[in-house]
Scaffold this motif. Structure first.
Motif, mmCIF file in Angstrom:
data_model
loop_
_atom_site.group_PDB
_atom_site.id
_atom_site.type_symbol
_atom_site.label_atom_id
_atom_site.label_comp_id
_atom_site.label_asym_id
_atom_site.label_seq_id
_atom_site.Cartn_x
_atom_site.Cartn_y
_atom_site.Cartn_z
ATOM 1 N N LEU A 85 0.864 -1.174 0.000
ATOM 2 C CA LEU A 85 0.000 0.000 0.000
ATOM 3 C C LEU A 85 0.903 1.227 0.000
ATOM 4 C CD1 LEU A 85 -2.808 -1.067 2.475
ATOM 5 C CD2 LEU A 85 -2.859 -1.059 -0.005
ATOM 6 N N ALA A 86 1.216 1.719 -1.186
ATOM 7 C CA ALA A 86 2.253 2.735 -1.334
ATOM 8 C C ALA A 86 1.653 4.115 -1.575
ATOM 9 C CB ALA A 86 3.177 2.365 -2.494
ATOM 10 N N THR A 87 2.276 5.121 -0.958
ATOM 11 C CA THR A 87 1.856 6.509 -1.126
ATOM 12 C C THR A 87 3.081 7.362 -1.438
ATOM 13 O OG1 THR A 87 0.099 6.197 0.512
ATOM 14 C CG2 THR A 87 0.627 8.461 -0.105
ATOM 15 N N SER A 126 -12.958 2.007 13.198
ATOM 16 C CA SER A 126 -12.154 3.148 13.636
ATOM 17 C C SER A 126 -12.011 4.212 12.562
ATOM 18 C CB SER A 126 -10.765 2.672 14.067
ATOM 19 O OG SER A 126 -10.019 2.231 12.930
ATOM 20 N N GLY A 127 -12.351 3.883 11.328
ATOM 21 C CA GLY A 127 -12.211 4.832 10.229
ATOM 22 C C GLY A 127 -10.874 4.765 9.528
ATOM 23 N N SER A 128 -10.001 3.868 9.979
ATOM 24 C CA SER A 128 -8.704 3.708 9.317
ATOM 25 C C SER A 128 -8.871 3.160 7.905
ATOM 26 C CB SER A 128 -7.797 2.782 10.124
ATOM 27 O OG SER A 128 -7.533 3.326 11.402
ATOM 28 N N LEU A 129 -9.893 2.341 7.723
ATOM 29 C CA LEU A 129 -10.293 1.877 6.402
ATOM 30 C C LEU A 129 -11.671 2.447 6.101
ATOM 31 C CD1 LEU A 129 -9.244 -1.899 6.516
ATOM 32 C CD2 LEU A 129 -7.960 0.017 5.552
ATOM 33 N N HIS A 160 -20.807 -4.094 -2.470
ATOM 34 C CA HIS A 160 -19.619 -4.716 -3.047
ATOM 35 C C HIS A 160 -18.467 -3.709 -2.913
ATOM 36 C CE1 HIS A 160 -23.165 -6.425 -5.137
ATOM 37 N NE2 HIS A 160 -22.550 -7.569 -4.900
ATOM 38 N N ALA A 161 -18.110 -3.443 -1.685
ATOM 39 C CA ALA A 161 -17.265 -2.287 -1.381
ATOM 40 C C ALA A 161 -15.830 -2.452 -1.873
ATOM 41 C CB ALA A 161 -17.258 -2.032 0.117
ATOM 42 N N ARG A 162 -15.272 -1.314 -2.292
ATOM 43 C CA ARG A 162 -13.835 -1.161 -2.499
ATOM 44 C C ARG A 162 -13.336 -0.292 -1.348
ATOM 45 N NH1 ARG A 162 -17.333 -2.465 -6.809
ATOM 46 N NH2 ARG A 162 -16.118 -3.123 -8.635
ATOM 47 N N TYR A 163 -12.318 -0.768 -0.670
ATOM 48 C CA TYR A 163 -11.846 -0.074 0.521
ATOM 49 C C TYR A 163 -10.520 0.625 0.260
ATOM 50 C CZ TYR A 163 -15.306 -3.051 2.817
ATOM 51 O OH TYR A 163 -16.468 -3.691 3.173
ATOM 52 N N ILE A 164 -10.353 1.777 0.935
ATOM 53 C CA ILE A 164 -9.078 2.473 0.914
ATOM 54 C C ILE A 164 -8.622 2.698 2.350
ATOM 55 C CG2 ILE A 164 -9.601 3.617 -1.273
ATOM 56 C CD1 ILE A 164 -10.051 6.208 0.359
ATOM 57 N N SER A 165 -7.333 2.909 2.514
ATOM 58 C CA SER A 165 -6.770 3.237 3.815
ATOM 59 C C SER A 165 -6.736 4.750 3.974
ATOM 60 C CB SER A 165 -5.350 2.666 3.925
ATOM 61 O OG SER A 165 -4.707 3.107 5.102
ATOM 62 N N SER A 166 -7.054 5.227 5.167
ATOM 63 C CA SER A 166 -7.137 6.659 5.405
ATOM 64 C C SER A 166 -6.240 7.035 6.587
ATOM 65 C CB SER A 166 -8.595 7.046 5.707
ATOM 66 O OG SER A 166 -8.723 8.413 5.935
ATOM 67 N N PRO A 167 -5.540 8.166 6.538
ATOM 68 C CA PRO A 167 -5.607 9.186 5.490
ATOM 69 C C PRO A 167 -4.734 8.882 4.278
ATOM 70 C CG PRO A 167 -4.141 9.916 7.220
ATOM 71 C CD PRO A 167 -4.726 8.622 7.687
ATOM 72 N N PRO A 304 -12.536 9.666 -0.175
ATOM 73 C CA PRO A 304 -12.905 10.010 1.197
ATOM 74 C C PRO A 304 -11.693 10.482 1.999
ATOM 75 C CG PRO A 304 -13.919 7.932 0.557
ATOM 76 C CD PRO A 304 -12.975 8.300 -0.543
ATOM 77 N N SER A 305 -11.884 11.569 2.763
ATOM 78 C CA SER A 305 -10.842 12.144 3.633
ATOM 79 C C SER A 305 -9.640 12.669 2.868
ATOM 80 C CB SER A 305 -10.378 11.108 4.671
ATOM 81 O OG SER A 305 -11.456 10.630 5.446
ATOM 82 N N HIS A 306 -9.811 12.995 1.583
ATOM 83 C CA HIS A 306 -8.718 13.521 0.773
ATOM 84 C C HIS A 306 -8.987 14.933 0.255
ATOM 85 C CE1 HIS A 306 -7.384 9.404 0.920
ATOM 86 N NE2 HIS A 306 -6.391 9.610 0.078
ATOM 87 N N SER A 307 -10.024 15.581 0.767
ATOM 88 C CA SER A 307 -10.463 16.855 0.197
ATOM 89 C C SER A 307 -9.454 17.987 0.383
ATOM 90 C CB SER A 307 -11.810 17.270 0.812
ATOM 91 O OG SER A 307 -11.693 17.405 2.225
ATOM 92 N N GLU A 308 -8.520 17.843 1.343
ATOM 93 C CA GLU A 308 -7.540 18.897 1.566
ATOM 94 C C GLU A 308 -6.366 18.827 0.585
ATOM 95 O OE1 GLU A 308 -6.277 18.890 5.586
ATOM 96 O OE2 GLU A 308 -8.265 19.365 6.407
ATOM 97 N N LEU A 309 -6.311 17.782 -0.199
ATOM 98 C CA LEU A 309 -5.232 17.663 -1.172
ATOM 99 C C LEU A 309 -5.413 18.650 -2.312
ATOM 100 C CD1 LEU A 309 -4.893 13.796 -1.646
ATOM 101 C CD2 LEU A 309 -3.447 15.274 -0.254
ATOM 102 N N LEU A 310 -4.303 19.099 -2.858
ATOM 103 C CA LEU A 310 -4.355 19.776 -4.140
ATOM 104 C C LEU A 310 -4.637 18.716 -5.205
ATOM 105 C CD1 LEU A 310 -1.390 22.319 -3.922
ATOM 106 C CD2 LEU A 310 -3.837 22.778 -3.729
#
Length: 417
Positions: A85-87, A126-129, A160-167, A304-310
């Protein structure tokens, strides 16, 4: 020698040596690879160990298994952090903030099996995912300066969810690593190829060495969770009993192009879709380009939870094209991908991205033929070596977990946990 590869129904370890459980010292387990396969394996091993005392029927049984209750687990990872899971980030020189962010590895994952769904439940709570209910479109580039043709394909939902890790996509892997209590992680440690001499048949131990020849210790079990191309090299001269099966899996490369803009207003019209559903073209988060060397386009700042990004956009190239050009110069590849991305997103000099980066994944996608279930984990009973990874299953993140379950089943039975 009993075959313990492929299926769950042939993972019985009745004939495996249990000498490690009967020695005066705790069993030592090496996991090569600190990606999700390695982290899941360590996590499930620790859970199996923690559950054992509660299952003991009497003090004598608990005493007999005390040495097996606390194996020493060591994870060796060649990079400086946990993987898969690379960022990637880009910092604004004026604000010194990581304003652009790209999930340049796996963009999301699914949880179709009950066991994996149960495993991820605490992180969802917890909202981590988080589920990503993306609007998905098909995008057909046009010739000249005309806008691409965009048509709605589907909307992902929570059923049929696709999950992401947050933030960040790296966040979950780091949490998994941080939650390990009886495991140690050795970063920037590249394990040297194994040889027959590394394995001592008298006590079923294997001595590992790093690339400089320094000993990393002796281990009762060695679990390899790296991509199959790397596993082939690691075990080429080792006498591993399932070497031929490793080569059966086919993995393809993938190039990732990362683009960033300074302001939403500077985005090309194709990406000007984050404000209102009435905009033209339609609102979208994920696009499947047609007739292109590009495979998928992901709009990062709308997750989700990415709105502060440019504005940040990640583009994955077609796997077949990437494999055909896997050894090409990266600058040349980036230039070719930029041409394809410009055609797909239709920018001009005023709306061109200000941030550009490119990454090559040599082992990104596992080729799975229709109807195939995958190899399953490969076990050499004589040497106490196991080869695992997502490529042993369906080549996705859930397969990392399912293969880890198989590995733990073998090791737990062998150590009489």
């Amino acid at each position: 020698m009993t075959d313990h590869s492929a299926n769950a129904n042939n993972l019985s370890s009745n004939n495996l040596s249990t000498s490690a459980a009967n020695t005066n010292s705790s069993a030592k387990i090496a996991i090569i690879g600190g990606g999700l396969s390695g982290l899941f394996t360590a996590t499930l091993l620790e859970r199996a160990i923690a559950q054992r005392p509660a299952q003991a029927h009497n003090e004598a049984e608990a005493s007999n298994s005390v040495n097996a209750q606390h194996p020493q687990i060591t994870i060796f990872e060649k990079s400086r952090s946990v993987g898969r899971l690379a960022t990637r980030y880009r910092t604004d020189s004026l604000t010194n903030q990581n304003n652009w962010q790209w999930a340049f590895g796996a963009q999301f994952f699914t949880a179709k099996s009950d066991s994996f769904a149960q495993f991820i439940a605490p992180w969802l709570q917890s909202g981590s995912l988080q589920p990503w209910c993306a609007q998905v479109v098909e995008l057909t580039p046009t010739d000249g300066n005309a806008e691409p043709i965009i048509s709605k394909k589907e909307q992902w939902d929570t059923t049929h969810a696709r999950y992401i890790s947050s933030p960040k996509m790296t966040s979950w892997g780091r949490q998994l690593a941080d939650n390990l209590t009886n495991s140690s992680l050795k970063f920037k440690t590249r394990v040297a190829p194994l040889s027959k001499e590394h394995h001592q048949s008298t006590d079923q131990k294997t001595e590992l060495f790093d690339e400089f020849g320094a000993s990393l210790g002796c281990f009762d079990w060695v679990i390899c969770t790296i991509p199959n191309g790397q596993a082939i090299e690691l075990l080429a001269d080792s006498g591993f009993g399932k070497q031929a099966q490793i080569s059966q899996a086919k993995m393809l490369a993938c190039y990732t192009l990362m683009l960033g803009w300074d302001k939403v207003s500077m985005l090309p019209q194709t990406l000007q879709n984050s404000v209102a559903a009435t905009t033209t073209p339609p609102v979208w988060d994920v696009a499947y380009p047609q007739q292109s060397i590009l495979a998928k386009i992901f709009v990062e700042h709308q997750k989700p939870s990415h709105s502060e990004l440019l504005p940040s956009v990640t583009i994955h190239a077609n796997n077949d094209w990437s494999e055909a050009h896997v050894n090409d110069d990266l600058e040349t590849i980036q230039a070719q991908l930029l041409v394809a991305a410009k055609q797909a997103l239709n920018w001009n000099n005023d709306t061109a991205p200000s941030q550009v980066d490119c990454h090559r994944w040599r082992y990104a996608a596992t080729v799975i033929n229709k109807g195939e279930e995958g190899l399953g984990v490969l076990v050499d009973n004589d040497r106490h070596w196991i080869v695992s990874g997502d490529w042993c299953g369906q080549g996705n993140i859930e397969s990392c977990y399912l293969m880890a379950e198989q590995v733990v089943e073998v090791v737990v039975a062998a150590l009489s946990l």
